[in-house]
Design an enzyme around this catalytic site. Structure first.
Site, PDB file in Angstrom:
ATOM      1  CG  ASP A  90      -3.168  -4.053   7.895  1.00 18.27           C
ATOM      2  OD1 ASP A  90      -2.904  -5.117   7.309  1.00 18.27           O
ATOM      3  OD2 ASP A  90      -3.298  -2.968   7.304  1.00 18.27           O
ATOM      4  CG  ASP A 269      -3.267  -8.497   4.131  1.00 10.39           C
ATOM      5  OD1 ASP A 269      -2.790  -7.964   5.151  1.00 10.39           O
ATOM      6  OD2 ASP A 269      -4.020  -7.899   3.347  1.00 10.39           O
TER       7      ASP A 269
END
Length: 397
Positions: A90, A269
């Site tokens: 992440d 992201d």
């Protein structure tokens, strides 16, 4: 350049096990976006547009990651002897933690700091105790005294054991009691002299199969075999709240002459699945493509005839234009079952961010976008690198 390659263990995707299918995926992405939008800026970048050369990649190590169909995971060892955990990679978060499914197993290298950890992800939460421990990413990537959260409670993390957070370190502020911030795994690899540069290279490849090891992380450098042409760099945006994450400025055009998103700030992201655009840009895209919203999945869908006429999306980043092809804009048809979709139907991965233009975070280039480009998350120089790959123009979807 030295490399260690570790193939992650495939696992069932969260979406496949979820009753909500693509609608749940959309809800997770938008909830995550709202969390980003609520952020406050304290990650101020300062760097000039430039290029990477192979000479400044230095010592580095590469690790394979596993494409689960909606996110990417890798195997991470914690403790000595190490317990292997499947962690979600992440870039939009910076805490590393375990215990969502497989319990934490304290060993001789484990130290309970006595501090608590609480992290909210929009689509999930975790809370527990903060430890320091030995973390093993690869045979030559062993980190001593890495901050590791140990979950006593975790919601929204079916199918994974936790998070490997590789976002900016400022995102850890306020997450662990009595602690200003928690250095990320990349930061500690650099601080402990294991890698020569505080950066992370990310290579993903599009696939029509779930659970295949078709991605690679390179800590401390770049893998020149994974991209084509020049690796261009762009300073991180100064616009809040995108500046708190891996935020950049870009514009987006549909075809060569129809700008649907003027130059604005947003983020890159890995934890977001779709390509999310501010509502006005999304509506312009839908109108230009003639797509309609599918009631079963919540995604846009087009006919084969419309697909034949679909134009590229052009992303202008740091003065360089990147071609996001028609094939890149569709969900892999071989994975339609993961969405709860119909076999052979054409679903678009472009979706509504759920907020209007001008919020300071007007797009999220998620993993559907990342599969077509090589990206470098350069903490030391506060910049992002982007390059085309052999898969930028692939027709695999």
């Amino acid at each position: 350049m030295s490399h260690v390659v570790i193939r992650g263990i495939p696992f069932a995707t969260r979406l496949r096990a979820a009753k909500g299918g693509a609608k749940e995926l959309l809800e997770r992405d938008r909830a995550r976006a709202q969390k980003f939008l609520a952020g406050k800026s304290h990650h101020a970048p300062s760097a000039a547009v430039g290029e990477y050369s192979s000479s400044n990649t230095g010592a580095s190590s590469s690790i394979d990651v596993t494409d689960s169909g909606v996110t990417y995971t890798m195997q991470v060892g914690v403790g000595n002897p190490a317990t292997q955990y499947t962690l979600l990679i992440d870039t939009g978060d910076s805490n590393t933690w375990v215990g969502a499914n497989l319990p934490y197993n304290p060993t001789s290298s484990s130290h309970d700091t006595g501090n608590t950890i609480n992290v909210s992800y929009g689509s999930g939460t975790m809370s527990g105790e903060e430890y320091t421990d030995t973390v093993t990413l690869g045979s030559n990537l062993v980190i001593q005294n890495q901050g590791v959260g140990v979950a006593s409670s975790a919601q929204g993390f079916q199918g994974v054991d936790g998070i490997l957070g590789v976002g900016p370190v400022d995102l850890t502020q306020g997450t662990v009691s009595n602690t200003p911030d928690v250095p990320t795994v990349t930061d500690n690899l650099y601080a402990q002299g294991i890698i020569s540069s505080d950066l992370l290279g990310v290579s993903y490849e599009p696939s029509s199969n779930a659970d295949v090891p078709n991605g690679e992380l390179t800590f401390g450098g770049t893998d020149t075999t994974k991209y084509t042409g020049t690796l261009n760099t762009v300073p991180l945006t100064t616009t809040s709240p995108a500046s708190r994450y891996w935020g950049i400025d870009q514009s987006v055009s549909y075809g060569t002459s129809h700008t649907i998103l003027n130059t604005t700030a947003g983020i890159v992201d890995t934890g977001t699945t779709l390509l999310l655009l501010a509502t006005e840009a999304f509506q312009a895209y839908q109108q230009a493509t003639g797509a309609v919203q599918d009631q079963n999945t919540g995604l846009l869908t087009i006919t084969p005839q419309q697909y034949a006429k679909l134009q590229s999306l052009y992303f202008k980043i740091g003065g360089v234009t990147y071609d996001f092809t028609p094939n890149a804009q569709i969900w892999p048809r071989g994975l339609n079952s993961i969405l709860g979709g119909e076999p052979g139907k054409i679903y678009l991965i472009v979706s509504d961010l759920g907020s209007s233009f001008g919020t300071g975070l007007d797009f999220i280039n998620g993993f559907g976008w990342l599969q077509r480009f090589y990206t470098v998350y350069d903490t030391g120089n506060r910049q992002l690198g982007v390059a085309t790959t052999a898969y930028t123009d692939a027709d695999t979807n």
